[in-house]
Design an enzyme around this catalytic site. Sequence first.
Site, PDB file in Angstrom:
ATOM      1  N   SER A 125      -7.306   9.596  65.268  1.00  0.00           N
ATOM      2  CA  SER A 125      -5.983   9.046  65.563  1.00  0.00           C
ATOM      3  C   SER A 125      -4.925  10.138  65.547  1.00  0.00           C
ATOM      4  O   SER A 125      -5.035  11.109  64.786  1.00  0.00           O
ATOM      5  CB  SER A 125      -5.662   7.996  64.492  1.00  0.00           C
ATOM      6  OG  SER A 125      -4.313   7.619  64.551  1.00  0.00           O
ATOM      7  N   TYR A 150      -5.218   4.885  55.163  1.00  0.00           N
ATOM      8  CA  TYR A 150      -5.867   4.754  56.480  1.00  0.00           C
ATOM      9  C   TYR A 150      -5.901   6.105  57.198  1.00  0.00           C
ATOM     10  O   TYR A 150      -6.940   6.566  57.669  1.00  0.00           O
ATOM     11  CB  TYR A 150      -5.149   3.718  57.351  1.00  0.00           C
ATOM     12  CG  TYR A 150      -5.567   3.818  58.801  1.00  0.00           C
ATOM     13  CD1 TYR A 150      -6.817   3.352  59.203  1.00  0.00           C
ATOM     14  CD2 TYR A 150      -4.752   4.438  59.760  1.00  0.00           C
ATOM     15  CE1 TYR A 150      -7.238   3.491  60.530  1.00  0.00           C
ATOM     16  CE2 TYR A 150      -5.164   4.578  61.068  1.00  0.00           C
ATOM     17  CZ  TYR A 150      -6.408   4.099  61.457  1.00  0.00           C
ATOM     18  OH  TYR A 150      -6.828   4.253  62.753  1.00  0.00           O
ATOM     19  N   LYS A 154      -9.127   9.020  58.433  1.00  0.00           N
ATOM     20  CA  LYS A 154      -9.394   9.688  59.718  1.00  0.00           C
ATOM     21  C   LYS A 154      -9.511  11.204  59.514  1.00  0.00           C
ATOM     22  O   LYS A 154     -10.374  11.850  60.109  1.00  0.00           O
ATOM     23  CB  LYS A 154      -8.294   9.362  60.729  1.00  0.00           C
ATOM     24  CG  LYS A 154      -8.280   7.885  61.138  1.00  0.00           C
ATOM     25  CD  LYS A 154      -9.575   7.462  61.812  1.00  0.00           C
ATOM     26  CE  LYS A 154      -9.650   5.985  62.071  1.00  0.00           C
ATOM     27  NZ  LYS A 154     -10.981   5.516  62.486  1.00  0.00           N
TER      28      LYS A 154
HETATM   29  P1  NAD Z   1     -10.607  -3.401  65.904  1.00  0.00           P
HETATM   30  O1  NAD Z   1     -10.346  -3.857  64.513  1.00  0.00           O
HETATM   31  O2  NAD Z   1     -10.229  -4.289  67.030  1.00  0.00           O
HETATM   32  O3  NAD Z   1     -12.162  -3.037  66.071  1.00  0.00           O
HETATM   33  C1  NAD Z   1     -12.946  -2.564  65.004  1.00  0.00           C
HETATM   34  C2  NAD Z   1     -14.214  -3.391  64.969  1.00  0.00           C
HETATM   35  O4  NAD Z   1     -15.026  -2.904  63.894  1.00  0.00           O
HETATM   36  C3  NAD Z   1     -13.955  -4.873  64.717  1.00  0.00           C
HETATM   37  O5  NAD Z   1     -14.677  -5.641  65.658  1.00  0.00           O
HETATM   38  C4  NAD Z   1     -14.493  -5.101  63.303  1.00  0.00           C
HETATM   39  O6  NAD Z   1     -15.037  -6.398  63.151  1.00  0.00           O
HETATM   40  C5  NAD Z   1     -15.543  -4.010  63.188  1.00  0.00           C
HETATM   41  N1  NAD Z   1     -15.778  -3.553  61.814  1.00  0.00           N
HETATM   42  C6  NAD Z   1     -14.871  -3.164  60.886  1.00  0.00           C
HETATM   43  N2  NAD Z   1     -15.484  -2.825  59.748  1.00  0.00           N
HETATM   44  C7  NAD Z   1     -16.827  -2.975  59.958  1.00  0.00           C
HETATM   45  C8  NAD Z   1     -17.981  -2.795  59.162  1.00  0.00           C
HETATM   46  N3  NAD Z   1     -17.886  -2.395  57.878  1.00  0.00           N
HETATM   47  N4  NAD Z   1     -19.194  -3.022  59.699  1.00  0.00           N
HETATM   48  C9  NAD Z   1     -19.307  -3.458  60.986  1.00  0.00           C
HETATM   49  N5  NAD Z   1     -18.240  -3.661  61.794  1.00  0.00           N
HETATM   50  C10 NAD Z   1     -17.009  -3.430  61.276  1.00  0.00           C
HETATM   51  O7  NAD Z   1      -9.914  -1.962  66.049  1.00  0.00           O
HETATM   52  P2  NAD Z   1      -9.632  -1.094  67.345  1.00  0.00           P
HETATM   53  O8  NAD Z   1      -8.178  -1.141  67.628  1.00  0.00           O
HETATM   54  O9  NAD Z   1     -10.597  -1.427  68.392  1.00  0.00           O
HETATM   55  O10 NAD Z   1      -9.924   0.346  66.755  1.00  0.00           O
HETATM   56  C11 NAD Z   1     -11.190   0.950  66.888  1.00  0.00           C
HETATM   57  C12 NAD Z   1     -11.174   2.300  66.195  1.00  0.00           C
HETATM   58  O11 NAD Z   1     -10.140   3.099  66.755  1.00  0.00           O
HETATM   59  C13 NAD Z   1     -10.914   2.255  64.704  1.00  0.00           C
HETATM   60  O12 NAD Z   1     -11.714   3.241  64.096  1.00  0.00           O
HETATM   61  C14 NAD Z   1      -9.456   2.617  64.592  1.00  0.00           C
HETATM   62  O13 NAD Z   1      -9.160   3.203  63.356  1.00  0.00           O
HETATM   63  C15 NAD Z   1      -9.315   3.619  65.719  1.00  0.00           C
HETATM   64  N6  NAD Z   1      -7.945   3.734  66.244  1.00  0.00           N
HETATM   65  C16 NAD Z   1      -7.299   2.624  66.669  1.00  0.00           C
HETATM   66  C17 NAD Z   1      -5.997   2.725  67.158  1.00  0.00           C
HETATM   67  C18 NAD Z   1      -5.240   1.503  67.591  1.00  0.00           C
HETATM   68  O14 NAD Z   1      -4.015   1.575  67.635  1.00  0.00           O
HETATM   69  N7  NAD Z   1      -5.891   0.401  67.922  1.00  0.00           N
HETATM   70  C19 NAD Z   1      -5.399   3.989  67.220  1.00  0.00           C
HETATM   71  C20 NAD Z   1      -6.093   5.106  66.799  1.00  0.00           C
HETATM   72  C21 NAD Z   1      -7.384   4.971  66.295  1.00  0.00           C
HETATM   73  C1  WQD Z   2       4.973   1.507  67.832  1.00  0.00           C
HETATM   74  C2  WQD Z   2       6.486   1.602  67.823  1.00  0.00           C
HETATM   75  C3  WQD Z   2       7.483   1.009  65.729  1.00  0.00           C
HETATM   76  C4  WQD Z   2       6.447  -3.232  65.798  1.00  0.00           C
HETATM   77  C5  WQD Z   2       0.094   2.649  64.521  1.00  0.00           C
HETATM   78  C6  WQD Z   2      -0.627   3.379  63.406  1.00  0.00           C
HETATM   79  C7  WQD Z   2      -1.316   4.578  63.960  1.00  0.00           C
HETATM   80  C8  WQD Z   2      -2.209   4.209  65.128  1.00  0.00           C
HETATM   81  C9  WQD Z   2      -1.489   3.397  66.157  1.00  0.00           C
HETATM   82  C10 WQD Z   2      -4.427   3.795  64.361  1.00  0.00           C
HETATM   83  C11 WQD Z   2       7.031   2.214  66.538  1.00  0.00           C
HETATM   84  C12 WQD Z   2       7.902   0.053  66.819  1.00  0.00           C
HETATM   85  C13 WQD Z   2       6.580  -1.890  66.139  1.00  0.00           C
HETATM   86  C14 WQD Z   2       7.612  -4.039  65.788  1.00  0.00           C
HETATM   87  C15 WQD Z   2       8.921  -2.145  66.464  1.00  0.00           C
HETATM   88  N1  WQD Z   2      -3.304   3.386  64.729  1.00  0.00           N
HETATM   89  N2  WQD Z   2       7.798  -1.364  66.456  1.00  0.00           N
HETATM   90  N3  WQD Z   2       8.803  -3.457  66.125  1.00  0.00           N
HETATM   91  O1  WQD Z   2       3.244   2.815  64.275  1.00  0.00           O
HETATM   92  O2  WQD Z   2       2.997   4.193  66.386  1.00  0.00           O
HETATM   93  O3  WQD Z   2       1.006   3.536  65.111  1.00  0.00           O
HETATM   94  O4  WQD Z   2      -0.863   2.288  65.522  1.00  0.00           O
HETATM   95  O5  WQD Z   2      -4.797   4.919  64.166  1.00  0.00           O
HETATM   96  O6  WQD Z   2      -2.051   5.138  62.910  1.00  0.00           O
HETATM   97  O7  WQD Z   2       0.322   3.771  62.447  1.00  0.00           O
HETATM   98  O8  WQD Z   2       2.237   1.807  66.382  1.00  0.00           O
HETATM   99  O9  WQD Z   2       2.504  -0.314  67.556  1.00  0.00           O
HETATM  100  O10 WQD Z   2       2.976  -0.248  65.071  1.00  0.00           O
HETATM  101  O11 WQD Z   2       4.530   0.871  66.630  1.00  0.00           O
HETATM  102  O12 WQD Z   2      10.007  -1.671  66.744  1.00  0.00           O
HETATM  103  O13 WQD Z   2       7.556  -5.237  65.468  1.00  0.00           O
HETATM  104  O14 WQD Z   2       7.020   0.270  67.878  1.00  0.00           O
HETATM  105  O15 WQD Z   2       8.544   1.291  64.869  1.00  0.00           O
HETATM  106  O16 WQD Z   2       8.137   2.971  66.891  1.00  0.00           O
HETATM  107  P1  WQD Z   2       2.496   3.131  65.486  1.00  0.00           P
HETATM  108  P2  WQD Z   2       3.021   0.434  66.400  1.00  0.00           P
END
Ligand code: NAD
Ligand code: WQD
Length: 339
Positions: A125, A150, A154
Amino acid sequence: MKNILVTGGAGYIGSHVIVRLHEEGYNAIILDDFSNSNKSVLKGLHKITGKDFRVYEGDILDISLFEKIFHENQIEGVIHFAAKKAVGESVDNPLLYYKNNVTGLITLLESMTENKIKNLVFSSSCTVYGQPDSLPVTEDSPIRPANSPYGNTKQIGEEMIEDTVKSGAFLRSIALRYFNPIGAHPSGEIGELPLGIPNNLVPFITQTAAGLRDSLTVFGQDYNTQDGTCIRDYIHVMDLADAHVQCLKYLENINNPNHFDFMNIGTGTGSTVLDAISSFENQSGKKLNYQLGPRRPGDVEKIYAQVDKSVELLNWRTQFTLDDAMRDAWNWQKKLSSI
Ligand code: NAD
Ligand code: WQD
């Protein structure tokens, strides 16, 4: 046909990657405990691809499950999404996050190295950068102390994989540092399914427009940006999904048996919260009920990616715009809410 294990394959990003893997001729196998996803996603995947994917329902902490999967299928690579991802929850319950995300990855790495599974794509991330000193943020920017458990999982995850590779294990791995994934499959059959009140901006916007939430609060109006609201690099989940498939192909073509690297996956463009709202309003034709509010603790002011490395190495580039992502997110929300 090459078998690829997708942990967390029923989740938001994982499900879109399953579609792209299928389109590119891979056979995707899902491992998920459905702790943050719904089995209805399997129906959506069937509607898009016409295929019923093999699903192992279980926990990544269970090494016997990996052993079973690796013995029952010849796995060529793993894409590891399964993790908990709510920043606030990780502050309240850090051990849950370290157990799931860190111990879960250790379990996977032990089983992969034991079973000589060579290729691993890891979900990292942009949170590892904190607030960078200069923008766009490159992979050379320093890793900042994580501001949540969290985020720390990562950073630790990347380090554990790198150390495993350095130890001589036959493992080739890339950590993809995603910026802000948004949007949904253009068919509206799969998308993001947040449980409870969404933390992330776009699901909050679409739920507000659908009448599930009264109004959206924009967190902060006095940041040092063009309109005072935070800047992020919003990437369409379809583009992000494609980056995973290109990454897998890249790993398959590396001759060296040990390899670790990391790269940014974003669009290279920053948008403010008000830009995102305006794009949503244009695409949906709906006026969003929102008000400007105080800053959210822990938010970085602005971040967007330099993507030269992933564009060059993966031979990949984004195809979708912010408007496309908002159109598809709204299309998905309308289907969910039967609007
Ligand atoms: P998500 O929660 O939709 O998907 C994760 C999946 O993993 C879910 O289906 C959940 O049921 C499964 N899971 C969680 N713990 C588990 C376990 N112990 N055993 C088996 N399955 C398990 O999340 P996402 O948004 O698809 O994110 C996927 C990956 O990307 C994550 O590692 C997250 O940290 C990373 N990521 C997400 C974002 C984002 O904003 N969505 C940003 C950066 C990184
Ligand atoms: C985006 C922008 C908020 C909600 C998070 C995790 C990061 C990564 C991605 C996994 C920001 C603003 C949001 C609301 C708002 N995930 N906002 N009103 O914070 O960039 O990142 O998700 O790795 O680790 O921290 O994403 O979608 O929460 O926010 O104004 O109700 O929207 O302040 O500027 P963020 P977000």
